[in-house]
Design an enzyme around this catalytic site. Structure first.
Site, PDB file in Angstrom:
ATOM      1  N   THR A 143       0.935  -1.114   0.000  1.00  0.00           N
ATOM      2  CA  THR A 143       0.000   0.000   0.000  1.00  0.00           C
ATOM      3  C   THR A 143       0.966   1.151   0.000  1.00  0.00           C
ATOM      4  O   THR A 143       2.177   0.953   0.117  1.00  0.00           O
ATOM      5  CB  THR A 143      -0.855  -0.079   1.286  1.00  0.00           C
ATOM      6  OG1 THR A 143      -1.786  -1.153   1.150  1.00  0.00           O
ATOM      7  CG2 THR A 143      -1.626   1.197   1.594  1.00  0.00           C
ATOM      8  N   ASP A 172      -9.865  -8.277   0.966  1.00  0.00           N
ATOM      9  CA  ASP A 172     -10.050  -7.611   2.266  1.00  0.00           C
ATOM     10  C   ASP A 172     -11.446  -7.870   2.841  1.00  0.00           C
ATOM     11  O   ASP A 172     -11.722  -7.517   3.988  1.00  0.00           O
ATOM     12  CB  ASP A 172      -9.803  -6.099   2.151  1.00  0.00           C
ATOM     13  CG  ASP A 172      -8.351  -5.747   2.476  1.00  0.00           C
ATOM     14  OD1 ASP A 172      -7.612  -6.621   2.956  1.00  0.00           O
ATOM     15  OD2 ASP A 172      -7.960  -4.586   2.244  1.00  0.00           O
TER      16      ASP A 172
HETATM   17  N1  GLY Z   1      -5.611  -3.415   1.528  1.00  0.00           N
HETATM   18  C1  GLY Z   1      -5.083  -3.069   2.786  1.00  0.00           C
HETATM   19  C2  GLY Z   1      -6.037  -2.315   3.619  1.00  0.00           C
HETATM   20  O1  GLY Z   1      -6.901  -1.652   3.103  1.00  0.00           O
HETATM   21  O2  GLY Z   1      -5.957  -2.386   4.813  1.00  0.00           O
END
Ligand code: GLY
Length: 568
Positions: A379, A421
């Site tokens: 990220t 997620d």
């Molecule tokens: N994809 C990582 C998060 O949104 O926590």
């Protein structure tokens, strides 16, 4: 690049001021310095030196922090393909110079055709291979709509001036460092495997240091976004390419999904810790809730750097309880009644921590799937303060490294694998090893639970810190440590960012510590309390800015990546 920025302006004097001031600017690549880059007026800290430079150029042109954030986001989509994106989503927290706060949710959504059991096989077994890779793994991207909405509300420079630098980087290319060359080479097999048409500019060769990465299709997509705004991505040529890619690869995203996608201005989640006000992201991120819960519990305890193992024990015991809350209660609040207020009240936190034993670890039930933790946690986060004192804390993602590993043929961008997620089956961990239940099940048009925690702190009503990080489930605990290191352990911003990080999350039941941490005495004390410790690769890449007592800005750019500060 400057020519492209310049062409967006009519005033020669404005450009002259820009040219002079660029000579006076300072920028640096991070190493493990104790003191971060200092700026008198403005600062940008991001995962890539070229993106930080773009942000600084925009500020020098008179743009504000949101203008710079949009330009940095677009530049990262070109130079940082592992997480920078057009095909992903994220969150932006903004604090205006006089203290008004805002948060923008441009998180991806499940496609209309998505359904609760879409990742189960005929026997009801979860198939993480398809929630993490390939076309079914992608949620409807939110980044472009998010940047358009941010510009509509706060932009002061022309939209084109913010997109042009990214176009130049994509069209003319940029030279790869050794790390980037190795990274791209190592992902070429997966990109080839999961994309329906081989993206040869990524996969056609083994990259070497100094090779130029040119991305013509991506440049064309960026031009369409520059010229048509939202419509340049969610309609027309780019949307057609995306939907065609989905059809070829068996994915779900349709023209209707793209037309319907909207990012949302939400009330930021706020709370207090001692003299500090915390402004962070609420649902569909659980990150801000976790951060406020941890700081809320900490406020009832005394910690000291001299008793570091006691602090780590306390922190782990908080994390154990709070990540159990995450699995049960946190999700997209538009679909599930997340009890946000209750979770962060002092009364609840005191009750929750009643059985804390300062001498002994409380064991969590062991689960096998914990070893999935070794998956990548890509990220990216950037922090910006402009010369007026406006601040932006922004975290954006494709989820895993290069997301679904699907490159949209003809449009040149990579799609997220954010569907992982969601809780693909209650009790089954996602790629970060965190569990979820009914609250976070897949539903059409729902946003998947996130851990991203872009955060801004005030001290006595004034801007104090801008902070955030990548790192999947480790995000809120890394942000917590970055804050605690400064407030409680008296560190500067860069020092705080450099510090070793530790993470725990209920299940799996251990404390992760970063490779290279070697304080045997502390580890022995933790083991004596009943903790298991496991070494892992680095945790997070915190990019942050601290407003020092004299008003200067100190950058904290994480040496764990190529993260870089640029300021003046
Ligand atoms: N994809 C990582 C998060 O949104 O926590």
């Amino acid at each position: 690049m400057l020519k492209m920025i310049k062409s967006s302006f009519s005033s020669r004097s404005q450009f002259f001021i820009f040219s002079i001031s660029i000579l006076l600017t300072i920028s640096c690549l991070p190493q493990k310095h104790k003191l971060g880059l200092l700026g008198e007026k403005a600062m940008v800290v991001s995962a890539h030196p070229l993106a930080s430079e773009v942000g600084k150029d925009i500020l020098l042109l008179g743009g504000n922090a949101v203008d710079a954030a949009i330009a940095v986001h677009m530049a990262l989509a070109v130079v940082y393909p592992q997480a920078g994106n057009l095909g992903g989503g994220g969150f932006m927290v903004i604090r205006e110079k006089y203290g008004e706060v805002h948060s923008l949710d441009y998180r991806e959504k499940a496609p209309l055709a998505a359904s609760r059991d879409m990742y189960l096989d005929a026997q009801g077994n979860p198939q993480p291979e398809i929630s993490q890779n390939g076309h079914l793994a992608s949620g409807v991207p939110g980044s472009v709509d998010g940047m358009v909405k941010a510009h509509e509300k706060f932009g002061s420079l022309p939209w084109s001036a913010l997109i042009n630098p990214a176009i130049v980087l994509a069209e003319d290319g940029f030279n790869l460092t050794e790390v980037e060359a190795n990274f791209l080479s190592s992902y070429s097999g997966n990109l080839k495997k999961y994309s329906t048409i081989d993206p040869v500019h990524y996969t056609g060769k083994v990259f070497k240091t100094g090779d130029k990465l040119v991305q013509k299709e991506l440049a064309n997509t960026l031009k369409l976004i520059r010229d048509h705004g939202r419509e340049g991505f969610y309609a027309g040529e780019v949307a057609d390419h995306l939907v065609a890619e989905m059809r070829r690869g068996g994915g779900l995203i349709s023209h209707e999904d793209l037309e319907k996608y909207q990012s949302i201005w939400r009330k930021p989640l706020t709370g207090n810790y001692k003299d500090y006000r915390i402004i962070t992201m609420g649902p569909p991120s659980g990150g801000g809730i976790i951060l406020l819960q941890m700081l809320g519990i900490l406020e009832n305890h005394k910690i000291s750097k001299n008793k570091f193992s006691d602090y780590l024990h306390l922190k782990t015991e908080m994390e154990r309880r709070i990540y159990a809350d995450r699995a049960e209660y946190m999700a997209d609040a538009d679909f599930y009644p997340v009890p946000v207020e209750q979770l962060v009240t002092d009364k609840y936190l005191k009750e929750r921590f009643q059985n804390f034993n300062p001498d002994k670890a409380t064991p969590s039930t062991e689960i096998k799937a914990g070893d999935l933790l070794q998956e990548s946690e890509e990220t990216t986060h950037f922090s910006i303060v402009d010369q007026e004192g406006n601040a932006v804390s922004s975290t954006t993602t494709l989820n895993g490294n290069m997301g679904s590993k699907v490159l949209v043929a003809g449009a040149g961008f990579i799609l997220n694998n954010e569907m992982d997620d969601f809780s693909i089956k209650p009790g089954f961990p996602n790629m970060f090893g965190v569990l979820g239940g009914e609250a976070n099940k897949v539903e059409p048009e729902k946003r998947m639970l996130s851990s991203m925690s872009p955060t801004i702190l005030e001290k006595n009503g004034k801007l104090f810190m801008v902070v955030g990080t990548p790192g999947g489930s480790t995000i809120p605990t890394s942000v917590f440590q970055a804050i605690v290191n400064v407030i409680e352990f008296d560190m500067g911003m860069q020092e705080s960012v450099n510090e070793n990080r530790f993470h725990s999350q209920w299940k799996p039941d251990w404390i992760s510590y970063e490779k290279g941490y070697s304080n045997e005495a502390i580890m022995k004390e933790l083991r004596a309390k009943g903790h298991e410790l496991k070494e892992r690769n680095s945790i997070g890449k915190v990019d942050a800015i601290l407003v020092r007592e004299d008003g200067t800005l100190e950058a904290g750019a994480d040496y764990r990546g190529m993260d870089s500060a640029a300021g003046f």
